[in-house]
Design a protein around this motif. Structure first.
Motif, PDB file in Angstrom:
ATOM      1  N   ILE A  23      -6.567  -1.438   6.348  1.00 41.63           N
ATOM      2  CA  ILE A  23      -5.335  -2.651   7.511  1.00 41.63           C
ATOM      3  C   ILE A  23      -6.663  -2.597   8.531  1.00 41.63           C
ATOM      4  CG2 ILE A  23      -3.191  -3.440   8.732  1.00 41.63           C
ATOM      5  CD1 ILE A  23      -2.612  -1.323   7.281  1.00 41.63           C
ATOM      6  N   HIS A  24      -7.058  -1.638   9.098  1.00 38.95           N
ATOM      7  CA  HIS A  24      -8.486  -2.661  10.470  1.00 38.95           C
ATOM      8  C   HIS A  24      -8.977  -3.107   9.439  1.00 38.95           C
ATOM      9  CE1 HIS A  24     -11.005  -1.397  13.815  1.00 38.95           C
ATOM     10  NE2 HIS A  24     -11.388  -1.274  12.681  1.00 38.95           N
ATOM     11  N   ASN A  25      -9.201  -2.954   8.746  1.00 38.80           N
ATOM     12  CA  ASN A  25     -10.919  -3.669   7.843  1.00 38.80           C
ATOM     13  C   ASN A  25     -10.518  -5.110   6.816  1.00 38.80           C
ATOM     14  OD1 ASN A  25     -12.862  -1.162   8.346  1.00 38.80           O
ATOM     15  ND2 ASN A  25     -12.407  -0.384   6.452  1.00 38.80           N
ATOM     16  N   ALA A  26      -9.190  -4.904   6.741  1.00 41.00           N
ATOM     17  CA  ALA A  26      -8.606  -6.174   6.864  1.00 41.00           C
ATOM     18  C   ALA A  26      -8.559  -7.215   7.788  1.00 41.00           C
ATOM     19  CB  ALA A  26      -7.645  -6.871   5.648  1.00 41.00           C
ATOM     20  N   ALA A  27      -9.325  -8.364   8.123  1.00 44.30           N
ATOM     21  CA  ALA A  27      -8.920  -8.756   9.640  1.00 44.30           C
ATOM     22  C   ALA A  27      -8.019  -9.532   9.564  1.00 44.30           C
ATOM     23  CB  ALA A  27     -10.139  -9.281  10.193  1.00 44.30           C
ATOM     24  N   TRP A  28      -8.024  -9.989   7.961  1.00 45.44           N
ATOM     25  CA  TRP A  28      -6.984 -11.226   7.280  1.00 45.44           C
ATOM     26  C   TRP A  28      -5.397 -11.123   7.530  1.00 45.44           C
ATOM     27  CZ3 TRP A  28      -4.420 -11.425   2.744  1.00 45.44           C
ATOM     28  CH2 TRP A  28      -4.850 -10.615   1.573  1.00 45.44           C
ATOM     29  N   LEU A  29      -5.510  -9.596   7.277  1.00 47.48           N
ATOM     30  CA  LEU A  29      -3.609  -8.923   7.720  1.00 47.48           C
ATOM     31  C   LEU A  29      -2.967  -9.710   9.151  1.00 47.48           C
ATOM     32  CD1 LEU A  29      -3.982  -5.529   6.085  1.00 47.48           C
ATOM     33  CD2 LEU A  29      -3.813  -7.934   4.763  1.00 47.48           C
ATOM     34  N   LYS A  30      -4.020  -9.756   9.231  1.00 48.57           N
ATOM     35  CA  LYS A  30      -2.883  -9.702  11.090  1.00 48.57           C
ATOM     36  C   LYS A  30      -2.780 -11.915  10.992  1.00 48.57           C
ATOM     37  CE  LYS A  30      -6.026  -6.711  13.812  1.00 48.57           C
ATOM     38  NZ  LYS A  30      -6.501  -7.218  15.490  1.00 48.57           N
ATOM     39  N   ALA A  31      -1.577 -11.833  10.722  1.00 52.02           N
ATOM     40  CA  ALA A  31      -1.766 -13.158  10.387  1.00 52.02           C
ATOM     41  C   ALA A  31       0.343 -13.343  10.078  1.00 52.02           C
ATOM     42  CB  ALA A  31      -2.033 -14.096   8.732  1.00 52.02           C
TER      43      ALA A  31
ATOM     44  N   LEU B  90       4.489  -0.710   3.203  1.00 49.45           N
ATOM     45  CA  LEU B  90       3.387   0.205   3.236  1.00 49.45           C
ATOM     46  C   LEU B  90       4.479   1.329   2.881  1.00 49.45           C
ATOM     47  CD1 LEU B  90       2.139  -0.644   6.745  1.00 49.45           C
ATOM     48  CD2 LEU B  90       0.481  -1.320   4.295  1.00 49.45           C
ATOM     49  N   GLN B  91       3.737   2.314   2.575  1.00 43.18           N
ATOM     50  CA  GLN B  91       4.274   4.173   2.172  1.00 43.18           C
ATOM     51  C   GLN B  91       3.740   5.462   2.386  1.00 43.18           C
ATOM     52  OE1 GLN B  91       5.043   6.160  -1.270  1.00 43.18           O
ATOM     53  NE2 GLN B  91       5.206   7.213   0.879  1.00 43.18           N
ATOM     54  N   PRO B  92       3.933   5.013   3.461  1.00 45.06           N
ATOM     55  CA  PRO B  92       2.270   6.819   4.141  1.00 45.06           C
ATOM     56  C   PRO B  92       3.120   8.405   3.081  1.00 45.06           C
ATOM     57  CG  PRO B  92       3.789   6.298   5.466  1.00 45.06           C
ATOM     58  CD  PRO B  92       4.026   4.911   4.752  1.00 45.06           C
ATOM     59  N   MET B  93       2.545   8.809   2.457  1.00 48.30           N
ATOM     60  CA  MET B  93       2.729  10.525   2.253  1.00 48.30           C
ATOM     61  C   MET B  93       2.463  11.228   3.085  1.00 48.30           C
ATOM     62  SD  MET B  93       3.399   9.256  -0.773  1.00 48.30           S
ATOM     63  CE  MET B  93       2.941  11.280  -2.396  1.00 48.30           C
ATOM     64  N   THR B  94       1.746  11.109   3.803  1.00 51.10           N
ATOM     65  CA  THR B  94       1.663  11.984   5.083  1.00 51.10           C
ATOM     66  C   THR B  94       1.487  11.450   6.600  1.00 51.10           C
ATOM     67  OG1 THR B  94      -1.080  11.918   4.886  1.00 51.10           O
ATOM     68  CG2 THR B  94       0.644  14.150   3.691  1.00 51.10           C
ATOM     69  N   ARG B  95       0.845  11.904   7.911  1.00 50.50           N
ATOM     70  CA  ARG B  95       0.619  10.958   8.704  1.00 50.50           C
ATOM     71  C   ARG B  95       1.457   9.656   9.327  1.00 50.50           C
ATOM     72  NH1 ARG B  95      -3.575  13.119  11.280  1.00 50.50           N
ATOM     73  NH2 ARG B  95      -2.924  12.003  12.946  1.00 50.50           N
ATOM     74  N   PRO B  96       3.087   9.352   8.814  1.00 51.45           N
ATOM     75  CA  PRO B  96       3.441   7.969   8.722  1.00 51.45           C
ATOM     76  C   PRO B  96       3.556   7.914  10.487  1.00 51.45           C
ATOM     77  CG  PRO B  96       5.197  10.349   8.448  1.00 51.45           C
ATOM     78  CD  PRO B  96       3.988  10.466   8.288  1.00 51.45           C
ATOM     79  N   GLU B  97       3.329   9.035  11.779  1.00 54.81           N
ATOM     80  CA  GLU B  97       3.374   8.714  12.980  1.00 54.81           C
ATOM     81  C   GLU B  97       2.272   8.312  13.107  1.00 54.81           C
ATOM     82  OE1 GLU B  97       3.660  11.870  11.248  1.00 54.81           O
ATOM     83  OE2 GLU B  97       5.705  12.865  12.263  1.00 54.81           O
ATOM     84  N   HIS B  98       1.329   8.255  12.683  1.00 50.54           N
ATOM     85  CA  HIS B  98      -0.269   7.955  12.958  1.00 50.54           C
ATOM     86  C   HIS B  98      -0.501   6.206  12.595  1.00 50.54           C
ATOM     87  CE1 HIS B  98      -4.072   7.704  13.279  1.00 50.54           C
ATOM     88  NE2 HIS B  98      -4.638   6.700  11.812  1.00 50.54           N
ATOM     89  N   LEU B  99       0.352   5.871  11.800  1.00 47.76           N
ATOM     90  CA  LEU B  99       0.178   4.374  11.152  1.00 47.76           C
ATOM     91  C   LEU B  99       1.146   3.835  11.711  1.00 47.76           C
ATOM     92  CD1 LEU B  99      -0.207   2.815   8.430  1.00 47.76           C
ATOM     93  CD2 LEU B  99       1.657   3.186   7.455  1.00 47.76           C
ATOM     94  N   ARG B 100       2.232   4.537  12.362  1.00 44.74           N
ATOM     95  CA  ARG B 100       3.237   3.446  13.511  1.00 44.74           C
ATOM     96  C   ARG B 100       2.791   3.559  14.567  1.00 44.74           C
ATOM     97  NH1 ARG B 100       7.057   7.534  11.847  1.00 44.74           N
ATOM     98  NH2 ARG B 100       8.418   7.573  10.591  1.00 44.74           N
TER      99      ARG B 100
ATOM    100  N   ILE C  24       0.585  -0.970  -0.147  1.00 42.66           N
ATOM    101  CA  ILE C  24       0.174   0.119  -0.357  1.00 42.66           C
ATOM    102  C   ILE C  24       0.771   1.187  -0.012  1.00 42.66           C
ATOM    103  CG2 ILE C  24      -1.613   0.823   0.998  1.00 42.66           C
ATOM    104  CD1 ILE C  24      -2.626  -1.526   2.543  1.00 42.66           C
ATOM    105  N   CYS C  25       1.186   1.570  -0.929  1.00 46.28           N
ATOM    106  CA  CYS C  25       2.736   3.044  -1.152  1.00 46.28           C
ATOM    107  C   CYS C  25       0.913   4.221  -1.637  1.00 46.28           C
ATOM    108  CB  CYS C  25       3.030   2.669  -2.767  1.00 46.28           C
ATOM    109  SG  CYS C  25       4.256   1.221  -1.242  1.00 46.28           S
ATOM    110  N   GLY C  26       1.855   5.179  -1.650  1.00 48.12           N
ATOM    111  CA  GLY C  26       0.587   6.432  -1.587  1.00 48.12           C
ATOM    112  C   GLY C  26      -0.176   6.773  -1.285  1.00 48.12           C
ATOM    113  N   MET C  27      -0.460   6.917  -0.515  1.00 49.47           N
ATOM    114  CA  MET C  27      -1.764   7.128   0.686  1.00 49.47           C
ATOM    115  C   MET C  27      -1.141   7.909   1.929  1.00 49.47           C
ATOM    116  SD  MET C  27      -4.446   4.269  -0.386  1.00 49.47           S
ATOM    117  CE  MET C  27      -3.955   3.145  -1.386  1.00 49.47           C
ATOM    118  N   GLY C  28      -2.400   8.631   2.570  1.00 48.60           N
ATOM    119  CA  GLY C  28      -2.129   8.825   3.879  1.00 48.60           C
ATOM    120  C   GLY C  28      -2.041   8.262   5.067  1.00 48.60           C
ATOM    121  N   GLY C  29      -1.130   8.031   5.428  1.00 44.39           N
ATOM    122  CA  GLY C  29      -1.249   7.535   7.062  1.00 44.39           C
ATOM    123  C   GLY C  29      -2.615   6.743   7.689  1.00 44.39           C
TER     124      GLY C  29
END
Length: 230
Positions: A104-112, A119-129, A92-97
């Motif tokens: 990610i929150h809306n795809a529970a199957w990623l919790k594996a 991931l490459q956030p364009m903004t708000r990397p602190e929020h994503l971390r 997931i590249c080029g979107m806001g954090g």
């Protein structure tokens, strides 16, 4: 022949595991899926976008490189239209954090444990971390990117099930701590410059209102400067 990638996308491509099926969310021209399948890194890829116009551009790219049998084009809001567990490496590249965190929150199957998130956030990397750490994901690796006047970070994350509340330093620079390459150093230097301007602005405001935040950010700046001789 393969599509050429800029430093931002090539860094993301380097984090993909050999043999992993990939899903590129927000694919636009589908350069990453074409590069990964065309080079033999990935046997198959899903190129996804929420809008039909980018998917039309993606289709032209896929056809131009003769990769129609290795790439599926998918009109999807995030990962919603994809079958669960269809891919091992999610890009997931080029979107806001904040938007990346929502996807990610809306795809529970990623919790594996066997799923990697690139991931490459364009903004708000602190929020994503902070989202990743507090929701059981760990950032395995992080790489700063400097292109002209722009500064980015690319994160490689996976689910561990261990939730933690990151301190301000971890939330602010993540796993860039300890990176000695030029791009990461440039990213940190730029971050300190922005932080310095924020501190300066708070110093010019009302001391009684800004005092706690000012103290917090000054400490953060000192911690980062102690890690990097910039």
């Amino acid at each position: 022949m393969l599509p050429s990638l800029d430093k931002r996308l090539s860094t993301a491509a380097e984090m993909v595991r050999q043999g992993a099926v990939v899903a590129d969310i927000g694919t636009d021209h589908a350069y990453l899926p074409c590069y990964l399948t065309g080079s033999g890194i990935s046997p198959y890829a899903y190129a996804c976008d929420i809008n039909s116009a980018p998917l039309a551009r993606a289709r032209k790219t896929v056809e131009r490189f003769g990769l129609t049998e290795k790439i599926s084009l998918c009109l999807s809001n995030g990962l919603e239209a994809l079958p669960e567990h269809c891919a091992q490496d999610i890009i997931i590249c080029g979107m806001g954090g904040e938007l990346i965190a929502d996807i990610i929150h809306n795809a529970a199957w990623l919790k594996a444990a066997d799923v990697h998130l690139i991931l490459q956030p364009m903004t708000r990397p602190e929020h994503l971390r902070r989202f990743l750490f507090t929701n059981g994901f760990d950032i395995i690796r992080e790489q700063g990117i400097h292109i002209g006047r722009h500064y980015y970070t690319v994160m490689l994350a996976s689910y561990t099930g261990i939730c933690l509340e990151p301190d301000l330093l971890l939330q602010s620079i993540g796993r860039l701590k300890g990176n000695t390459d030029e791009d990461s150093a440039a990213y940190i230097k730029h971050y300190l410059e922005v932080l310095g301007r924020t501190i300066q602005g708070l110093e010019q405001g009302k001391a009684e209102e800004n005092g706690p935040e000012l103290q917090r950010l000054r400490l953060l700046a000192e911690q980062i400067q102690a890690l990097y001789t910039i």
